[in-house]
Design a protein around this motif. Structure first.
Motif, short mmCIF file in Angstrom:
data_model
loop_
_atom_site.label_atom_id
_atom_site.label_comp_id
_atom_site.label_asym_id
_atom_site.label_seq_id
_atom_site.Cartn_x
_atom_site.Cartn_y
_atom_site.Cartn_z
N ASP A 116 5.39 -5.91 10.14
CA ASP A 116 5.25 -6.38 9.20
C ASP A 116 3.58 -6.80 8.60
OD1 ASP A 116 7.59 -5.90 9.74
OD2 ASP A 116 7.45 -8.01 11.36
N LEU A 117 2.56 -7.16 8.98
CA LEU A 117 1.86 -7.58 8.08
C LEU A 117 0.78 -6.62 7.26
CD1 LEU A 117 -0.34 -9.70 7.43
CD2 LEU A 117 -2.01 -8.57 9.61
N PHE A 118 1.18 -4.92 8.02
CA PHE A 118 0.63 -3.97 7.01
C PHE A 118 1.39 -3.61 6.41
CE2 PHE A 118 -2.58 -2.06 10.41
CZ PHE A 118 -3.90 -2.13 9.38
N ALA A 119 3.13 -3.40 6.43
CA ALA A 119 3.52 -3.57 5.38
C ALA A 119 4.48 -4.28 4.97
CB ALA A 119 4.82 -3.60 6.08
N ARG A 120 3.71 -5.40 4.49
CA ARG A 120 3.84 -6.08 3.40
C ARG A 120 2.46 -5.85 2.15
NH1 ARG A 120 4.86 -11.07 7.00
NH2 ARG A 120 2.47 -11.19 6.89
N ILE A 121 1.36 -5.49 2.82
CA ILE A 121 -0.20 -5.50 2.22
C ILE A 121 0.20 -4.50 1.53
CG2 ILE A 121 -2.45 -4.95 2.27
CD1 ILE A 121 -2.37 -7.65 4.66
N THR A 122 0.43 -3.69 2.12
CA THR A 122 1.07 -2.17 2.06
C THR A 122 1.85 -2.09 0.56
OG1 THR A 122 0.29 -1.48 4.02
CG2 THR A 122 1.23 0.30 2.39
N HIS A 123 3.31 -3.03 0.95
CA HIS A 123 3.57 -3.55 -0.40
C HIS A 123 3.19 -3.48 -1.62
CE1 HIS A 123 7.24 -3.96 -2.04
NE2 HIS A 123 7.04 -5.56 -2.52
N ARG A 124 1.93 -4.77 -1.21
CA ARG A 124 1.32 -5.29 -2.43
C ARG A 124 0.45 -4.17 -3.36
NH1 ARG A 124 1.30 -10.04 1.16
NH2 ARG A 124 2.53 -11.77 0.83
N LEU A 125 -0.19 -3.77 -2.30
CA LEU A 125 -1.22 -2.43 -3.08
C LEU A 125 0.16 -1.41 -3.55
CD1 LEU A 125 -3.47 -1.89 0.12
CD2 LEU A 125 -3.59 -2.69 -2.62
N ARG A 126 1.39 -1.31 -3.04
CA ARG A 126 1.95 0.22 -4.07
C ARG A 126 2.68 -1.27 -4.93
NH1 ARG A 126 4.79 1.59 1.31
NH2 ARG A 126 4.14 3.77 1.48
N THR A 127 3.12 -2.28 -5.05
CA THR A 127 3.37 -2.72 -6.02
C THR A 127 2.58 -2.75 -7.56
OG1 THR A 127 5.10 -4.28 -5.19
CG2 THR A 127 4.59 -4.95 -7.04
N ALA A 128 1.19 -3.19 -7.68
CA ALA A 128 -0.35 -3.16 -8.21
C ALA A 128 -0.82 -1.58 -8.76
CB ALA A 128 -1.02 -4.47 -7.14
N ILE A 129 -0.46 -0.88 -7.85
CA ILE A 129 -1.49 0.27 -7.97
C ILE A 129 -0.21 0.19 -9.13
CG2 ILE A 129 -1.22 3.12 -7.62
CD1 ILE A 129 -1.95 1.93 -3.97
N ALA A 130 1.31 0.58 -9.06
CA ALA A 130 2.24 1.33 -9.95
C ALA A 130 2.13 0.11 -11.47
CB ALA A 130 3.67 0.36 -9.79
N LEU A 131 1.45 -1.36 -11.49
CA LEU A 131 1.17 -1.43 -12.63
C LEU A 131 0.30 -1.24 -13.41
CD1 LEU A 131 1.01 -5.56 -11.32
CD2 LEU A 131 3.24 -3.90 -12.39
N ASP A 132 -0.76 -0.37 -13.31
CA ASP A 132 -1.48 0.31 -13.41
C ASP A 132 -3.09 -0.47 -14.38
OD1 ASP A 132 -2.65 3.08 -14.31
OD2 ASP A 132 -1.82 2.91 -16.41
N LYS A 133 -4.20 -0.16 -14.86
CA LYS A 133 -4.46 -0.92 -15.47
C LYS A 133 -4.15 -2.39 -16.56
CE LYS A 133 -7.64 2.51 -17.07
NZ LYS A 133 -8.44 2.62 -16.65
N SER A 134 -3.40 -2.69 -15.93
CA SER A 134 -2.27 -4.45 -16.10
C SER A 134 -2.41 -4.66 -15.39
CB SER A 134 -1.30 -4.54 -17.19
OG SER A 134 -0.06 -3.96 -16.09
#
Length: 125
Positions: free
Chosen positions: A27-45
Motif C-alpha cells: 500500500d505504501l508503494f502503491a500510494r507513492i507510485t500513484h503520486r509519481l505517476r500523477t506528477a509525471i503526467a503534469l509535465d513541467k507545470s
C-alpha cells in the motif's frame, strides 16, 4: 464502560481487515507510485508536485535500505543486496530527475516491479 466491555467492542467487529506487513508495504508503494505517476503526467507545470513525490519515494527507499542493511533482517542475503542496490540507484536517479537530466519513469517501473513481488504473498520472500 469497564475494560472488559471496551475490549469486547474493540475486538468484536473490526473496522479494517487484518493487514500483513507485505500488504502494508504494498500500500505504501502503491500510494507513492500513484503520486509519481500523477506528477509525471503534469509535465513541467507539475515540478513541485514531482519534487514532493520524489522526496517521498526517496524516504521509502532510504528506509528499505536501512532495513535490509540490518544484520537481523530475515530476507535472503541476495535479495537484501538487490534491494540495497535499488535504493542506491533510486537515490542517484532521483538527483538526476531533480536536476532535469532524466525522467522519473524508471522509478515508477522499479516501484511497480517491487509491488508485483509483494503481491506474491504465497511465495517465499
Amino acid at each position: 464502560m469497564n475494560a472488559h466491555s471496551m475490549a469486547k467492542t474493540a475486538y468484536s467487529s473490526p473496522g479494517q481487515p487484518i493487514r500483513t506487513l507485505r500488504g502494508t508495504e504494498y500500500d505504501l508503494f502503491a500510494r507513492i507510485t500513484h503520486r509519481l505517476r500523477t506528477a509525471i503526467a503534469l509535465d513541467k507545470s507539475g515540478f513541485p508536485t514531482l519534487a514532493r513525490a520524489l522526496h517521498e519515494n526517496r524516504r521509502l527507499w532510504t528506509a528499505l535500505a536501512a532495513d535490509v542493511a540490518d544484520h537481523d533482517n530475515a530476507l535472503p542475503p541476495s535479495l537484501r543486496a538487490r534491494i540495497f542496490y535499488l535504493s542506491q540507484f533510486t537515490q542517484l536517479h532521483t538527483s538526476r530527475v531533480l536536476a532535469g537530466e532524466a525522467n522519473a519513469d524508471v522509478l515508477v517501473d522499479i516501484n511497480t516491479a517491487v509491488m508485483r513481488g509483494l503481491r506474491n504473498e504465497g511465495e517465499a520472500p
